[in-house]
Design a protein around this motif. Structure first.
Motif, PDB file in Angstrom:
ATOM      1  N   SER A  90     -40.729 -83.735 -53.317  1.00 60.31           N
ATOM      2  CA  SER A  90     -42.054 -84.347 -53.439  1.00 60.31           C
ATOM      3  C   SER A  90     -42.019 -85.439 -54.501  1.00 60.31           C
ATOM      4  O   SER A  90     -41.421 -85.263 -55.562  1.00 60.31           O
ATOM      5  CB  SER A  90     -43.087 -83.297 -53.837  1.00 60.31           C
ATOM      6  N   HIS A  91     -42.680 -86.545 -54.202  1.00 64.86           N
ATOM      7  CA  HIS A  91     -42.810 -87.672 -55.134  1.00 64.86           C
ATOM      8  C   HIS A  91     -44.300 -87.829 -55.418  1.00 64.86           C
ATOM      9  O   HIS A  91     -45.095 -87.945 -54.478  1.00 64.86           O
ATOM     10  CB  HIS A  91     -42.250 -88.951 -54.509  1.00 64.86           C
ATOM     11  N   TYR A  92     -44.684 -87.845 -56.699  1.00 65.01           N
ATOM     12  CA  TYR A  92     -46.101 -87.881 -57.050  1.00 65.01           C
ATOM     13  C   TYR A  92     -46.271 -88.291 -58.511  1.00 65.01           C
ATOM     14  O   TYR A  92     -45.325 -88.270 -59.304  1.00 65.01           O
ATOM     15  CB  TYR A  92     -46.741 -86.502 -56.812  1.00 65.01           C
ATOM     16  N   LEU A  93     -47.506 -88.655 -58.853  1.00 66.74           N
ATOM     17  CA  LEU A  93     -47.860 -88.916 -60.246  1.00 66.74           C
ATOM     18  C   LEU A  93     -48.495 -87.657 -60.808  1.00 66.74           C
ATOM     19  O   LEU A  93     -49.375 -87.061 -60.183  1.00 66.74           O
ATOM     20  CB  LEU A  93     -48.854 -90.068 -60.349  1.00 66.74           C
ATOM     21  N   TRP A  94     -48.061 -87.239 -61.977  1.00 71.17           N
ATOM     22  CA  TRP A  94     -48.653 -86.086 -62.648  1.00 71.17           C
ATOM     23  C   TRP A  94     -48.817 -86.438 -64.109  1.00 71.17           C
ATOM     24  O   TRP A  94     -47.840 -86.738 -64.799  1.00 71.17           O
ATOM     25  CB  TRP A  94     -47.789 -84.837 -62.465  1.00 71.17           C
ATOM     26  N   LYS A  95     -50.075 -86.459 -64.555  1.00 73.25           N
ATOM     27  CA  LYS A  95     -50.415 -86.800 -65.935  1.00 73.25           C
ATOM     28  C   LYS A  95     -49.798 -88.138 -66.336  1.00 73.25           C
ATOM     29  O   LYS A  95     -49.244 -88.295 -67.414  1.00 73.25           O
ATOM     30  CB  LYS A  95     -50.019 -85.668 -66.883  1.00 73.25           C
ATOM     31  N   GLY A  96     -49.887 -89.115 -65.399  1.00 75.92           N
ATOM     32  CA  GLY A  96     -49.436 -90.464 -65.660  1.00 75.92           C
ATOM     33  C   GLY A  96     -47.941 -90.701 -65.523  1.00 75.92           C
ATOM     34  O   GLY A  96     -47.477 -91.817 -65.709  1.00 75.92           O
ATOM     35  N   GLU A  97     -47.187 -89.692 -65.175  1.00 76.05           N
ATOM     36  CA  GLU A  97     -45.731 -89.813 -65.051  1.00 76.05           C
ATOM     37  C   GLU A  97     -45.311 -89.672 -63.585  1.00 76.05           C
ATOM     38  O   GLU A  97     -45.775 -88.759 -62.897  1.00 76.05           O
ATOM     39  CB  GLU A  97     -45.026 -88.722 -65.864  1.00 76.05           C
ATOM     40  N   LEU A  98     -44.414 -90.569 -63.160  1.00 71.11           N
ATOM     41  CA  LEU A  98     -43.869 -90.468 -61.809  1.00 71.11           C
ATOM     42  C   LEU A  98     -42.901 -89.295 -61.763  1.00 71.11           C
ATOM     43  O   LEU A  98     -42.022 -89.168 -62.605  1.00 71.11           O
ATOM     44  CB  LEU A  98     -43.144 -91.755 -61.420  1.00 71.11           C
ATOM     45  N   GLN A  99     -43.079 -88.427 -60.776  1.00 70.32           N
ATOM     46  CA  GLN A  99     -42.261 -87.226 -60.631  1.00 70.32           C
ATOM     47  C   GLN A  99     -41.542 -87.248 -59.283  1.00 70.32           C
ATOM     48  O   GLN A  99     -42.064 -87.782 -58.308  1.00 70.32           O
ATOM     49  CB  GLN A  99     -43.136 -85.963 -60.679  1.00 70.32           C
ATOM     50  N   ALA A 100     -40.370 -86.649 -59.247  1.00 71.30           N
ATOM     51  CA  ALA A 100     -39.650 -86.365 -58.002  1.00 71.30           C
ATOM     52  C   ALA A 100     -39.090 -84.969 -58.196  1.00 71.30           C
ATOM     53  O   ALA A 100     -38.218 -84.746 -59.029  1.00 71.30           O
ATOM     54  CB  ALA A 100     -38.535 -87.369 -57.757  1.00 71.30           C
ATOM     55  N   SER A 101     -39.645 -84.013 -57.448  1.00 70.35           N
ATOM     56  CA  SER A 101     -39.300 -82.613 -57.668  1.00 70.35           C
ATOM     57  C   SER A 101     -38.894 -81.921 -56.384  1.00 70.35           C
ATOM     58  O   SER A 101     -39.538 -82.110 -55.347  1.00 70.35           O
ATOM     59  CB  SER A 101     -40.516 -81.856 -58.226  1.00 70.35           C
ATOM     60  N   PRO A 102     -37.855 -81.086 -56.460  1.00 73.27           N
ATOM     61  CA  PRO A 102     -37.579 -80.230 -55.305  1.00 73.27           C
ATOM     62  C   PRO A 102     -38.700 -79.200 -55.195  1.00 73.27           C
ATOM     63  O   PRO A 102     -39.172 -78.673 -56.207  1.00 73.27           O
ATOM     64  CB  PRO A 102     -36.240 -79.574 -55.644  1.00 73.27           C
ATOM     65  N   GLU A 103     -39.153 -78.967 -53.991  1.00 70.87           N
ATOM     66  CA  GLU A 103     -40.199 -77.974 -53.752  1.00 70.87           C
ATOM     67  C   GLU A 103     -39.914 -77.261 -52.450  1.00 70.87           C
ATOM     68  O   GLU A 103     -39.065 -77.668 -51.668  1.00 70.87           O
ATOM     69  CB  GLU A 103     -41.588 -78.631 -53.662  1.00 70.87           C
ATOM     70  N   TRP A 104     -40.683 -76.205 -52.219  1.00 72.62           N
ATOM     71  CA  TRP A 104     -40.635 -75.456 -50.970  1.00 72.62           C
ATOM     72  C   TRP A 104     -42.031 -75.529 -50.379  1.00 72.62           C
ATOM     73  O   TRP A 104     -43.017 -75.214 -51.031  1.00 72.62           O
ATOM     74  CB  TRP A 104     -40.200 -74.017 -51.224  1.00 72.62           C
ATOM     75  N   ARG A 105     -42.090 -75.982 -49.116  1.00 68.35           N
ATOM     76  CA  ARG A 105     -43.365 -76.089 -48.398  1.00 68.35           C
ATOM     77  C   ARG A 105     -43.550 -74.822 -47.579  1.00 68.35           C
ATOM     78  O   ARG A 105     -42.663 -74.403 -46.835  1.00 68.35           O
ATOM     79  CB  ARG A 105     -43.374 -77.307 -47.495  1.00 68.35           C
ATOM     80  N   LEU A 106     -44.713 -74.212 -47.712  1.00 73.86           N
ATOM     81  CA  LEU A 106     -45.063 -73.018 -46.957  1.00 73.86           C
ATOM     82  C   LEU A 106     -46.149 -73.377 -45.964  1.00 73.86           C
ATOM     83  O   LEU A 106     -47.141 -74.020 -46.323  1.00 73.86           O
ATOM     84  CB  LEU A 106     -45.583 -71.921 -47.879  1.00 73.86           C
ATOM     85  N   VAL A 107     -45.955 -72.973 -44.711  1.00 73.03           N
ATOM     86  CA  VAL A 107     -46.917 -73.228 -43.642  1.00 73.03           C
ATOM     87  C   VAL A 107     -47.301 -71.869 -43.062  1.00 73.03           C
ATOM     88  O   VAL A 107     -46.462 -71.170 -42.495  1.00 73.03           O
ATOM     89  CB  VAL A 107     -46.316 -74.139 -42.551  1.00 73.03           C
ATOM     90  N   PHE A 108     -48.563 -71.507 -43.254  1.00 73.89           N
ATOM     91  CA  PHE A 108     -49.076 -70.207 -42.810  1.00 73.89           C
ATOM     92  C   PHE A 108     -49.886 -70.384 -41.535  1.00 73.89           C
ATOM     93  O   PHE A 108     -50.710 -71.297 -41.448  1.00 73.89           O
ATOM     94  CB  PHE A 108     -49.995 -69.603 -43.874  1.00 73.89           C
ATOM     95  N   LYS A 109     -49.689 -69.503 -40.546  1.00 73.22           N
ATOM     96  CA  LYS A 109     -50.506 -69.479 -39.331  1.00 73.22           C
ATOM     97  C   LYS A 109     -51.452 -68.291 -39.449  1.00 73.22           C
ATOM     98  O   LYS A 109     -51.018 -67.172 -39.705  1.00 73.22           O
ATOM     99  CB  LYS A 109     -49.667 -69.276 -38.079  1.00 73.22           C
TER     100      LYS A 109
END
Length: 127
Positions: free
Chosen positions: A54-73
């Motif tokens: 995931s690439h995003y801004l958090w508290k004014g800082e550009l972040q690139a973090s490994p994450e796990w996406r969960l999709v619930f049915k």
């Protein structure tokens, strides 16, 4: 120019509403804990887990973090309890909780419904 006819389900196919809730977590352990917990609690019929970046801004800082996406049915009546449970168990200060409605083939939608314990609707007392 010819028009493309509207898409219709093949004959004999019926569809049923299924709700899809998506979130992300920072570790594989969090993904396993939340996915197994929601299914075991019958808040979701299944959960899929993908490793992403995931690439995003958090508290004014550009972040690139490994994450796990969960999709619930789940079923529409179980969405609110699932969201509340996820929020209470989530490791993030501000969790991504997304909801969308889908039309699933009837037999798959029926399987989802059979594996989710939707709460009974609360009825107001008559006066």
């Amino acid at each position: 120019m010819s028009q493309i006819p509207p898409t219709r389900p093949a004959k004999g196919f019926a569809f049923r509403g299924v709700s899809v809730v998506t979130t992300t977590v920072p570790t594989a352990e969090d993904a396993q804990r939340l996915s197994q917990g929601a299914v075991q609690a019958q808040l979701a019929a299944c959960a899929q887990v993908d490793q992403i970046t995931s690439h995003y801004l958090w508290k004014g800082e550009l972040q690139a973090s490994p994450e796990w996406r969960l999709v619930f049915k789940t079923v529409p009546d179980a969405v609110q309890p699932l969201l509340e449970w996820l929020r209470s168990q989530h490791p993030y200060e501000l969790p991504q909780l997304l909801l969308r409605g889908e039309q699933a083939q009837h037999d798959y939608g029926q399987w989802v419904a059979q594996n989710v314990k939707a709460p009974l609707p609360v009825r107001e007392a008559r006066r």
